[in-house]
Design a protein around this motif. Sequence first.
Motif, PDB file in Angstrom:
ATOM      1  N   ARG A  46     -25.545  19.564   9.381  1.00 20.82           N
ATOM      2  CA  ARG A  46     -24.957  18.780  10.759  1.00 20.82           C
ATOM      3  C   ARG A  46     -23.752  17.935  10.341  1.00 20.82           C
ATOM      4  NH1 ARG A  46     -30.703  14.782  11.040  1.00 20.82           N
ATOM      5  NH2 ARG A  46     -32.176  16.722  11.555  1.00 20.82           N
ATOM      6  N   TRP A  47     -22.772  18.203  11.375  1.00 18.95           N
ATOM      7  CA  TRP A  47     -21.323  18.006  11.273  1.00 18.95           C
ATOM      8  C   TRP A  47     -21.259  16.344  11.646  1.00 18.95           C
ATOM      9  CZ3 TRP A  47     -17.056  18.985   8.993  1.00 18.95           C
ATOM     10  CH2 TRP A  47     -15.898  18.263   9.330  1.00 18.95           C
ATOM     11  N   ALA A  48     -20.708  15.639  10.797  1.00 22.48           N
ATOM     12  CA  ALA A  48     -20.265  14.178  11.253  1.00 22.48           C
ATOM     13  C   ALA A  48     -18.708  13.975  11.107  1.00 22.48           C
ATOM     14  CB  ALA A  48     -20.769  13.064  10.093  1.00 22.48           C
ATOM     15  N   SER A  49     -18.142  13.032  12.050  1.00 25.45           N
ATOM     16  CA  SER A  49     -16.671  13.064  12.243  1.00 25.45           C
ATOM     17  C   SER A  49     -15.883  12.221  11.339  1.00 25.45           C
ATOM     18  CB  SER A  49     -16.500  12.561  13.603  1.00 25.45           C
ATOM     19  OG  SER A  49     -17.166  11.151  13.687  1.00 25.45           O
ATOM     20  N   SER A  50     -16.722  11.642  10.174  1.00 20.99           N
ATOM     21  CA  SER A  50     -16.193  10.765   9.541  1.00 20.99           C
ATOM     22  C   SER A  50     -17.160  10.382   8.320  1.00 20.99           C
ATOM     23  CB  SER A  50     -15.931   9.142  10.105  1.00 20.99           C
ATOM     24  OG  SER A  50     -16.882   8.602  10.360  1.00 20.99           O
ATOM     25  N   PRO A  51     -16.202   9.910   7.258  1.00 18.98           N
ATOM     26  CA  PRO A  51     -17.367   9.759   5.948  1.00 18.98           C
ATOM     27  C   PRO A  51     -17.853   8.545   6.379  1.00 18.98           C
ATOM     28  CG  PRO A  51     -14.926   9.914   5.233  1.00 18.98           C
ATOM     29  CD  PRO A  51     -14.954  10.145   6.752  1.00 18.98           C
ATOM     30  N   ARG A  52     -17.710   7.503   7.121  1.00 15.36           N
ATOM     31  CA  ARG A  52     -18.681   6.461   7.748  1.00 15.36           C
ATOM     32  C   ARG A  52     -19.913   6.871   8.207  1.00 15.36           C
ATOM     33  NH1 ARG A  52     -16.577   3.360  12.469  1.00 15.36           N
ATOM     34  NH2 ARG A  52     -17.050   5.243  13.453  1.00 15.36           N
ATOM     35  N   LEU A  82     -17.619   3.005   2.642  1.00 13.08           N
ATOM     36  CA  LEU A  82     -18.126   1.887   2.515  1.00 13.08           C
ATOM     37  C   LEU A  82     -18.680   1.034   3.945  1.00 13.08           C
ATOM     38  CD1 LEU A  82     -15.636   0.449   0.033  1.00 13.08           C
ATOM     39  CD2 LEU A  82     -18.090   0.638  -0.423  1.00 13.08           C
ATOM     40  N   ALA A  83     -18.140   1.574   5.056  1.00 12.10           N
ATOM     41  CA  ALA A  83     -18.396   0.893   6.294  1.00 12.10           C
ATOM     42  C   ALA A  83     -19.701   1.451   6.882  1.00 12.10           C
ATOM     43  CB  ALA A  83     -17.240   1.431   7.165  1.00 12.10           C
ATOM     44  N   GLY A  84     -20.126   2.647   6.152  1.00 15.22           N
ATOM     45  CA  GLY A  84     -21.299   3.256   6.801  1.00 15.22           C
ATOM     46  C   GLY A  84     -22.594   2.759   5.691  1.00 15.22           C
ATOM     47  N   LEU A  85     -22.212   2.427   4.571  1.00 13.48           N
ATOM     48  CA  LEU A  85     -23.352   1.961   3.701  1.00 13.48           C
ATOM     49  C   LEU A  85     -24.119   0.636   4.064  1.00 13.48           C
ATOM     50  CD1 LEU A  85     -21.882   2.874   0.447  1.00 13.48           C
ATOM     51  CD2 LEU A  85     -23.318   4.116   1.671  1.00 13.48           C
ATOM     52  N   THR A  86     -25.462   0.590   4.069  1.00 11.33           N
ATOM     53  CA  THR A  86     -26.053  -0.336   4.116  1.00 11.33           C
ATOM     54  C   THR A  86     -27.322  -0.513   3.030  1.00 11.33           C
ATOM     55  OG1 THR A  86     -27.791   0.799   5.551  1.00 11.33           O
ATOM     56  CG2 THR A  86     -25.882  -0.304   6.695  1.00 11.33           C
ATOM     57  N   ALA A  87     -27.974  -1.776   3.103  1.00 11.77           N
ATOM     58  CA  ALA A  87     -28.937  -1.950   1.989  1.00 11.77           C
ATOM     59  C   ALA A  87     -29.777  -0.603   1.910  1.00 11.77           C
ATOM     60  CB  ALA A  87     -29.770  -3.255   2.274  1.00 11.77           C
TER      61      ALA A  87
END
Length: 293
Positions: A46-52, A82-87
């Motif tokens: 699956r393709w994502a548009s950013s590291p987030r 970092l902006a996409g990481l959660t607990a």
Amino acid sequence: MANLGFVGLGTMGGQMVARLLSKGHTVTGYNRTRSKAEWLIEKGMRWASSPRDVASASDVTFAMVTNSAALTAIAEGPHGLLAGLTAGKVFVDISTVAPAVSRALAERVRQKGADMLDAPVSGSVVTLQQGKLSVMVGGRTETFARVKPILEDIGTKVTHVGDSGLALAMKIALNLQLAVQMLAFSEGVLLAEKSGINRETAVDVMVHSAIASPMVQYRGPFVLQQPDEAWFDVNMMQKDMLLAMELGRQLDVPLPTTAVSNEFLTAARGMGMAKKDFACVFDVLEKMAGIMR
């Protein structure tokens, strides 16, 4: 089967994603140049548009980028990991970067309630395709236990070496030996050749002898013919040699053969061979030996 993400789809990163897909994992990926990822998208990535977006979509996100600056670039900012990481999420960095940079990033990841492992690998494209990579892991024991089964789908030898950053120290200690071994191998081949032994014969004898480490076995023949695409180019190898010498300076460990081998990499760059596989140190020494082909 795991819900995975992967940032950095170069030669090794792309092959890792292909292997993870073949093991049945779901993989969401991102690369700065999408065209290099098309073959993986065709395989089901699956393709994502950013590291987030990769980190947001995944339980465990991997990254494999060229250096410390590249790692910082994919981690920072509104579109960074970092902006996409959660607990509860885990970030596994496979890149070879400065241990201090990795430790600092791990602290920021943990502030998000997630966790981070440094997990560089030892091996080549061939060993990766064979499933024989060696994976070194630094970080918390409980996070390592959670991710270990996934790492075993990349390489059969997975070793927890200690706290954050220590796997990178281990990788740097390994990688400095690649250039040192390649330079010593080159010296031996050229000494045999100038004695009157056919180069192909000398290489064949050496890659089947007591000095034939796995690296010598697969890279030694490069002195006869360089690969069409560098497995590990001069710039990348020199980056690791400089990391080694800086770590040696910090820890008061003299690295004399590392320093000499690094100068041959500098010479290779000066001769326009920066993008060739680092086995081209042979070409540098060949010219110094007065052999012109």
